[in-house]
Design an enzyme around this catalytic site. Sequence first.
Site, mmCIF file in Angstrom:
data_model
loop_
_atom_site.group_PDB
_atom_site.id
_atom_site.type_symbol
_atom_site.label_atom_id
_atom_site.label_comp_id
_atom_site.label_asym_id
_atom_site.label_seq_id
_atom_site.Cartn_x
_atom_site.Cartn_y
_atom_site.Cartn_z
ATOM 1 N N HIS A 111 37.940 42.690 32.341
ATOM 2 C CA HIS A 111 38.974 43.644 32.749
ATOM 3 C C HIS A 111 40.359 43.007 32.712
ATOM 4 O O HIS A 111 40.493 41.792 32.861
ATOM 5 C CB HIS A 111 38.673 44.265 34.116
ATOM 6 C CG HIS A 111 38.613 43.300 35.259
ATOM 7 N ND1 HIS A 111 39.704 42.960 36.018
ATOM 8 C CD2 HIS A 111 37.576 42.590 35.780
ATOM 9 C CE1 HIS A 111 39.344 42.104 36.962
ATOM 10 N NE2 HIS A 111 38.058 41.859 36.840
ATOM 11 N N ASP B 170 43.124 44.138 34.625
ATOM 12 C CA ASP B 170 43.920 44.208 35.859
ATOM 13 C C ASP B 170 43.561 43.059 36.801
ATOM 14 O O ASP B 170 42.519 42.417 36.645
ATOM 15 C CB ASP B 170 43.709 45.548 36.577
ATOM 16 C CG ASP B 170 42.259 45.770 37.019
ATOM 17 O OD1 ASP B 170 41.350 45.438 36.237
ATOM 18 O OD2 ASP B 170 42.033 46.248 38.147
ATOM 19 N N ASP C 156 40.750 35.974 37.346
ATOM 20 C CA ASP C 156 39.883 37.147 37.468
ATOM 21 C C ASP C 156 40.660 38.348 36.956
ATOM 22 O O ASP C 156 41.429 38.934 37.695
ATOM 23 C CB ASP C 156 39.480 37.325 38.938
ATOM 24 C CG ASP C 156 38.648 38.567 39.181
ATOM 25 O OD1 ASP C 156 38.257 39.213 38.203
ATOM 26 O OD2 ASP C 156 38.399 38.886 40.361
ATOM 27 N N GLU D 205 39.755 47.887 37.182
ATOM 28 C CA GLU D 205 38.427 47.504 37.667
ATOM 29 C C GLU D 205 38.458 47.216 39.154
ATOM 30 O O GLU D 205 37.578 47.602 39.919
ATOM 31 C CB GLU D 205 37.930 46.267 36.896
ATOM 32 C CG GLU D 205 36.486 45.891 37.170
ATOM 33 C CD GLU D 205 36.288 44.933 38.330
ATOM 34 O OE1 GLU D 205 35.134 44.709 38.744
ATOM 35 O OE2 GLU D 205 37.288 44.392 38.861
ATOM 36 N N GLU D 206 39.522 46.529 39.567
ATOM 37 C CA GLU D 206 39.585 46.026 40.942
ATOM 38 C C GLU D 206 39.621 47.146 41.980
ATOM 39 O O GLU D 206 39.208 46.942 43.112
ATOM 40 C CB GLU D 206 40.809 45.116 41.119
ATOM 41 C CG GLU D 206 40.782 43.850 40.261
ATOM 42 C CD GLU D 206 39.760 42.822 40.738
ATOM 43 O OE1 GLU D 206 39.044 43.098 41.715
ATOM 44 O OE2 GLU D 206 39.688 41.739 40.117
ATOM 45 N N ASP E 112 32.726 38.375 34.234
ATOM 46 C CA ASP E 112 33.545 38.728 35.398
ATOM 47 C C ASP E 112 32.887 38.236 36.679
ATOM 48 O O ASP E 112 32.884 38.911 37.699
ATOM 49 C CB ASP E 112 33.756 40.251 35.434
ATOM 50 C CG ASP E 112 34.767 40.647 36.491
ATOM 51 O OD1 ASP E 112 35.543 39.773 36.931
ATOM 52 O OD2 ASP E 112 34.779 41.828 36.883
ATOM 53 N N HIS F 49 40.787 36.353 44.256
ATOM 54 C CA HIS F 49 41.425 37.289 45.193
ATOM 55 C C HIS F 49 42.110 36.528 46.336
ATOM 56 O O HIS F 49 42.322 37.096 47.404
ATOM 57 C CB HIS F 49 40.426 38.317 45.767
ATOM 58 C CG HIS F 49 39.816 39.208 44.711
ATOM 59 N ND1 HIS F 49 39.159 40.372 45.010
ATOM 60 C CD2 HIS F 49 39.758 39.097 43.360
ATOM 61 C CE1 HIS F 49 38.725 40.941 43.888
ATOM 62 N NE2 HIS F 49 39.072 40.175 42.878
HETATM 63 ZN ZN LIG Z 1 36.990 40.660 38.233
#
Ligand SMILES: [Zn+2]
Length: 366
Positions: free
Chosen positions: A73, A75, A103, A136-137, A160, A341
């Site tokens: 992904h 984003d 990520d 995606e997030e 991912d 994150h």
């Molecule tokens: Zn991810």
Amino acid sequence: MIEINKDRLVKTFLELVTIPSPSWNEHEVIAYIERSVAEYGAQCERFPCGESFNLLVKLKGNRKGETGLFSCHTDTVTPCENVRPIVTEMKIMSDGTTILGGDDKAAVAVFIEVIRNLKEKNLAYADLEFLFSCAEELGLYGIKGFPLKKLNAKYAFVFDSGGDIGAIVLKAPFHLTYRVVVKGKSAHAGIEPEKGVSAIRVISEMIHAIPHGRIDRETTVNVGIVHGGLATNIVAEHAEMALEARSLSKTKLNKIDKKIVSQLKTIASRNGASVKIKKNMEYEGFALSKENRVVQIAASAIASIGVMPKFEVSGGGSDTNIINRAGIEAVNLSIGMRNVHTKKEFIKIQDLIRGAKIVHAIIERL
Ligand SMILES: [Zn+2]
């Protein structure tokens, strides 16, 4: 084994992480990917989704074989503006004020490097599809909005997952969310509280009564948001909460769901309040075994670069859940990102290189 151009791969990764791409704002990253692969004979197609796009990049094979899908992904979570990556001998990290964005830009960079290598080194490969999903997030919105029927691939390799390179996610949960609105009865809190029904009291009773936290090895429940009430001198008429239940087992999820709903209703009616429950299955789970061909291809590719494959079960969802449900056998593989994150996110340079080697080894096996 294929040689990876470390400097170029690191440069691509650094350029990608300095382009902010919060969910629904991936346009610049998408344009970067298109520019990067344009001269390598790749066919790019944008698929509008919400305010953004999913990008499908296809490479026509020069030999027969099975079509493989590689997916990641574009984003990232926030804070992702003004990322100033710090590069050391071993790793790349953020400066501590933002996330890094490995990520999932580690996978984006790896896929770009692989596409370049295939052409530059005249490697043999069957038809290939690379899917770069958006948003995606926030809840897998990109992949959910992508016409997966357009793909020819039978096997999908989603990059991912985090942690040590070599991890293969075999199972991921079903994920059910709830919005619960409780309506009580307002009254003056000082003058005639007995005439009111406090929605806040009712919702707190509900929170205590429903299952919570880790239920068993495969199942979890969490209340994530609560609010309600207007002022201290009013018996609250309104309160609401958002919660979720996850399980690797559909049967267990159904069981816990029944329990939650019945308790919410019982408690509301016992207190003279009403409750509205809105449920949403965010995504379905999947379960693969070591016998699935997609797992065997991934494990053999990982072993071929000298890394021990490690089979894992995930408590979280990813695009892999949606791709599996569309009938394409899909695994989620680690791309080596760490502390994702968070502002302490980093990736080892060696893991970027190993990620690219694994993708090449998978392509050889298709
Ligand atoms: Zn991810």
